[in-house]
Design an enzyme around this catalytic site. Structure first.
Site, PDB file in Angstrom:
ATOM      1  CB  VAL A  63      -1.424   0.110   1.485  1.00 54.43           C
ATOM      2  CG1 VAL A  63      -2.514   1.834   1.423  1.00 54.43           C
ATOM      3  CG2 VAL A  63      -1.517  -1.719   0.932  1.00 54.43           C
ATOM      4  CG  ASP A  71       9.173   0.397   5.280  1.00 52.51           C
ATOM      5  OD1 ASP A  71       8.515  -0.127   4.930  1.00 52.51           O
ATOM      6  OD2 ASP A  71      10.128  -0.999   6.687  1.00 52.51           O
ATOM      7  CE  LYS A 113       9.378  -4.022   2.295  1.00 53.34           C
ATOM      8  NZ  LYS A 113       7.961  -4.192   2.239  1.00 53.34           N
ATOM      9  CG  PHE A 126     -11.632   0.900  -0.632  1.00 56.03           C
ATOM     10  CD1 PHE A 126     -12.343   0.308   0.243  1.00 56.03           C
ATOM     11  CD2 PHE A 126     -11.818   2.530  -0.157  1.00 56.03           C
ATOM     12  CE1 PHE A 126     -13.501   0.387   0.931  1.00 56.03           C
ATOM     13  CE2 PHE A 126     -12.284   2.374   0.612  1.00 56.03           C
ATOM     14  CZ  PHE A 126     -12.967   1.535   1.602  1.00 56.03           C
ATOM     15  CG  LEU A 127      -4.387  -0.483  -3.177  1.00 50.43           C
ATOM     16  CD1 LEU A 127      -3.670  -1.988  -3.019  1.00 50.43           C
ATOM     17  CD2 LEU A 127      -2.988   0.685  -3.227  1.00 50.43           C
ATOM     18  CG  PHE A 178     -15.569 -10.660  -5.923  1.00 53.17           C
ATOM     19  CD1 PHE A 178     -14.978  -9.448  -6.570  1.00 53.17           C
ATOM     20  CD2 PHE A 178     -14.846 -10.535  -5.159  1.00 53.17           C
ATOM     21  CE1 PHE A 178     -13.522  -9.424  -6.617  1.00 53.17           C
ATOM     22  CE2 PHE A 178     -14.022 -10.130  -4.373  1.00 53.17           C
ATOM     23  CZ  PHE A 178     -13.046  -9.316  -5.293  1.00 53.17           C
ATOM     24  CG  LEU A 179     -21.418 -13.526  -8.561  1.00 51.71           C
ATOM     25  CD1 LEU A 179     -22.656 -14.074  -9.468  1.00 51.71           C
ATOM     26  CD2 LEU A 179     -21.361 -13.346  -6.913  1.00 51.71           C
ATOM     27  CB  CYS A 227      -6.400  -7.221   2.634  1.00 50.55           C
ATOM     28  SG  CYS A 227      -5.463  -6.668   2.583  1.00 50.55           S
TER      29      CYS A 227
HETATM   30  P1  NAD Z   1       2.879  -4.481   4.626  1.00 56.53           P
HETATM   31  O1  NAD Z   1       3.104  -5.741   4.973  1.00 56.53           O
HETATM   32  O2  NAD Z   1       3.451  -4.770   2.847  1.00 56.53           O
HETATM   33  O3  NAD Z   1       4.060  -3.363   4.205  1.00 56.53           O
HETATM   34  C1  NAD Z   1       3.832  -2.276   5.240  1.00 56.53           C
HETATM   35  C2  NAD Z   1       5.381  -2.135   5.471  1.00 56.53           C
HETATM   36  O4  NAD Z   1       5.587  -1.180   6.763  1.00 56.53           O
HETATM   37  C3  NAD Z   1       6.812  -2.632   5.657  1.00 56.53           C
HETATM   38  O5  NAD Z   1       7.322  -2.812   4.764  1.00 56.53           O
HETATM   39  C4  NAD Z   1       6.906  -2.692   7.099  1.00 56.53           C
HETATM   40  O6  NAD Z   1       8.669  -3.005   6.869  1.00 56.53           O
HETATM   41  C5  NAD Z   1       6.879  -1.816   7.780  1.00 56.53           C
HETATM   42  N1  NAD Z   1       7.009  -1.191   8.725  1.00 56.53           N
HETATM   43  C6  NAD Z   1       6.475  -1.900   9.796  1.00 56.53           C
HETATM   44  N2  NAD Z   1       7.486  -0.955  11.061  1.00 56.53           N
HETATM   45  C7  NAD Z   1       7.950   0.496  10.594  1.00 56.53           C
HETATM   46  C8  NAD Z   1       7.943   1.168  11.729  1.00 56.53           C
HETATM   47  N3  NAD Z   1       7.452   1.473  12.734  1.00 56.53           N
HETATM   48  N4  NAD Z   1       8.163   2.629  10.507  1.00 56.53           N
HETATM   49  C9  NAD Z   1       8.356   2.435   9.169  1.00 56.53           C
HETATM   50  N5  NAD Z   1       7.723   1.035   8.285  1.00 56.53           N
HETATM   51  C10 NAD Z   1       7.082   0.573   9.425  1.00 56.53           C
HETATM   52  O7  NAD Z   1       1.869  -4.290   4.384  1.00 56.53           O
HETATM   53  P2  NAD Z   1       0.634  -3.519   3.048  1.00 56.53           P
HETATM   54  O8  NAD Z   1       0.082  -5.181   2.547  1.00 56.53           O
HETATM   55  O9  NAD Z   1       0.821  -2.939   2.593  1.00 56.53           O
HETATM   56  O10 NAD Z   1      -0.639  -3.364   4.402  1.00 56.53           O
HETATM   57  C11 NAD Z   1      -0.761  -2.446   4.872  1.00 56.53           C
HETATM   58  C12 NAD Z   1      -1.861  -1.729   5.958  1.00 56.53           C
HETATM   59  O11 NAD Z   1      -2.405  -1.500   4.515  1.00 56.53           O
HETATM   60  C13 NAD Z   1      -2.680  -3.181   6.029  1.00 56.53           C
HETATM   61  O12 NAD Z   1      -2.806  -2.540   7.485  1.00 56.53           O
HETATM   62  C14 NAD Z   1      -3.171  -3.196   5.115  1.00 56.53           C
HETATM   63  O13 NAD Z   1      -4.651  -4.326   6.259  1.00 56.53           O
HETATM   64  C15 NAD Z   1      -3.896  -2.138   4.873  1.00 56.53           C
HETATM   65  N6  NAD Z   1      -4.384  -2.657   2.866  1.00 56.53           N
HETATM   66  C16 NAD Z   1      -3.572  -3.960   2.333  1.00 56.53           C
HETATM   67  C17 NAD Z   1      -3.398  -3.614   1.166  1.00 56.53           C
HETATM   68  C18 NAD Z   1      -3.282  -4.783  -0.005  1.00 56.53           C
HETATM   69  O14 NAD Z   1      -3.333  -4.960  -0.970  1.00 56.53           O
HETATM   70  N7  NAD Z   1      -2.010  -5.336   0.340  1.00 56.53           N
HETATM   71  C19 NAD Z   1      -4.940  -3.648   0.973  1.00 56.53           C
HETATM   72  C20 NAD Z   1      -6.002  -2.655   1.267  1.00 56.53           C
HETATM   73  C21 NAD Z   1      -5.546  -1.914   2.325  1.00 56.53           C
END
Ligand code: NAD
Length: 446
Positions: free
Chosen positions: A11, A30, A35, A160-161, A260-261, A271
């Site tokens: 995200v 990050d 990374k 919502f991506l 989604f069917l 997620c």
């Molecule tokens: P991810 O695990 O891919 O990325 C999270 C990042 O945060 C990691 O790179 C991690 O190293 C970093 N991180 C952790 N602690 C940190 C800190 N203290 N400071 C800086 N960076 C830190 O997670 P994601 O898939 O991107 O999801 C993030 C949020 O978005 C979640 O709540 C998820 O539910 C939500 N979300 C995800 C999606 C999806 O499709 N992946 C879609 C919508 C919403």
């Protein structure tokens, strides 16, 4: 506008890159040093169609910067976006430690006279915006800052991506949900998102709690749709009906919709599984038994291994020692994300039964190797995986699996046997080609 994105995962990296693409200067923070190093040297850390092009352009133009320092990252930012993990903790509820700790840290860094908006994009339970606010205030009060309230606003802006089409979704969102009671923050976010909704898709303003719940409600509903169809598929197998026909018959009703069917071997990803669990837990904590969600989770777990008894029965209870080709490891196509992927559960179950697996996935093999190493072997391409295998099992619907060279497949497989967890092929075609073909919610061919 200057923007800081905290958390540069799926995200964070997509949002940061897309905000840079519309002219903002974005600093992505990050804690993962590797990374940040990789990103700073111009390498994209995830696979997402269209991302690399935007990333390269904006990195080169100096609109996309990476750092491990929160202090440097937020110094010039008017907007701070939290895109931090919210994994399930021991009891299934969302673990907020990443979000709340960063909130405390932000409170240690905010400066007098430098108003900032903190946007929470992570998926979080109702009440989290308030907790983030409380933590920021706590740190500010510890520093003896007066009038701390006026220094910042916290906004809930769920994301919502969809992985696999994340850039497209971000650039042209169906809707943007903004939860805030602050007029100042509302104006700023309106400006931030204006370039993304030029075609007229709505920006929906609401209170913070409703925004937080909207995200869970959307994901839980979609997961329910999938599990519902998977239960219909179970009935189809028992009654001799065809779930694909039913999907078409149902989906042409506007009230139901076509998407989604599809039935298959269940949902995975970072997620749906965690969000359904977290919403169920939140409901329990609010003294409400959300019965549908329990059923959705149960159905999905069973569905992941739905094809296994069929395979065991095909091999007359003698599956040990067989070699199975596995097409697809990612939880869905166009991503390298393997979190909660049905393929991983299938691998566990089959290898425990003495089956050898040779797998191919266009993008996710590196991630699987990092997680399970040489528990399975990895093929160079989809056809190499088939050589001398007793059967093919399909776990992910990558486009390139949809119209393969069936004759080549037949010549490579020990015998022409396919277990298809994503219903990719037409039954008549399998019949004509002489495959033994078992899929989900449809009759067995051969
Ligand atoms: P991810 O695990 O891919 O990325 C999270 C990042 O945060 C990691 O790179 C991690 O190293 C970093 N991180 C952790 N602690 C940190 C800190 N203290 N400071 C800086 N960076 C830190 O997670 P994601 O898939 O991107 O999801 C993030 C949020 O978005 C979640 O709540 C998820 O539910 C939500 N979300 C995800 C999606 C999806 O499709 N992946 C879609 C919508 C919403």
């Amino acid at each position: 506008m200057n923007i800081a994105v905290i958390g540069t995962g799926y995200v964070g990296l997509v949002s940061g890159t897309c905000f840079a693409e519309t002219g903002n200067v974005v600093t992505c923070v990050d804690i993962d040093e590797q990374k940040v190093k990789k990103l700073s040297s111009g390498k994209v850390t995830i696979y997402e169609p269209g991302l690399e092009k935007f990333f390269m352009r904006n990195e080169k133009e100096g609109r996309l910067i990476f750092t491990t320092s929160l202090e440097n990252g937020i110094r010039d930012a008017r907007i701070i976006i939290l895109a931090l993990p919210t994994p399930p903790d021991g009891d299934g509820s969302a673990d907020l430690k990443y979000v709340l700790n960063v909130a405390l840290d932000i409170g240690k860094l905010l400066k007098k006279g430098d108003y900032k908006v903190i946007i929470n994009k992570s998926t979080v339970p109702v009440g989290t915006a308030e907790k983030v606010r409380t933590n920021i205030l706590k740190s500010l009060h510890e520093r003896g800052i007066e009038n701390a309230d006026a220094l910042f606003d916290v906004v809930s802006n769920p994301e919502f991506l969809r992985e696999g089409v994340a850039v497209e979704d971000f650039m042209k969102p169906n809707r943007v949900v903004i939860g805030t009671s602050s007029g100042k923050a509302k104006k700023l976010l309106g400006e931030l998102y204006a370039p993304f909704v030029r075609q007229g898709n709505p920006v929906i303003y609401m209170d913070e709690k409703s925004a937080e719940l909207t995200k869970y409600a959307a994901n839980a509903f979609l997961a329910t749709k999938i599990s519902f169809m998977n239960e219909i598929a179970q009935l189809c197998e028992r009654f001799g009906a065809d779930v694909d026909m039913i999907r078409k018959g149902m989906g042409s009703d506007d009230r139901i919709g076509k998407r989604f069917l599809f039935s298959g071997i269940g949902y995975g990803g970072s997620c749906f599984p965690k969000d359904v669990k977290a919403l169920s837990k939140s409901a329990q904590q609010a003294d409400y038994d959300f019965k549908i969600l329990e059923a959705v989770m149960g159905v999905n777990e069973n569905q992941k291994v739905h094809l296994l008894p069929k395979m065991i029965s095909y091999f007359k209870n003698n599956i040990s020692g067989k070699k199975i080709a596995l097409w697809g490891l990612a939880f869905k196509p166009n991503t390298d994300d393997i979190r909660e992927a049905p393929a991983l559960k299938i691998i566990d179950e089959l290898t425990a039964k003495g089956v050898t697996i040779i797998a191919y996935d266009p993008e996710a093999m590196e991630n699987v190797k990092n997680e399970i190493g040489d528990k399975i072997t990895y093929a160079q391409n989809q056809y190499d995986a088939l050589e001398d295998a007793d059967a093919l099992l399909i776990a992910t619907e990558w486009s390139e699996f949809r119209t393969p060279d069936f004759n080549k497949m037949k010549s490579l497989l020990k015998s022409p046997v396919i277990f298809d967890g994503r219903n990719l092929f037409e039954l008549y075609q399998m019949e004509e080609l002489g495959f033994h073909y078992e899929s989900v919610g449809r009759r067995v061919v051969g």
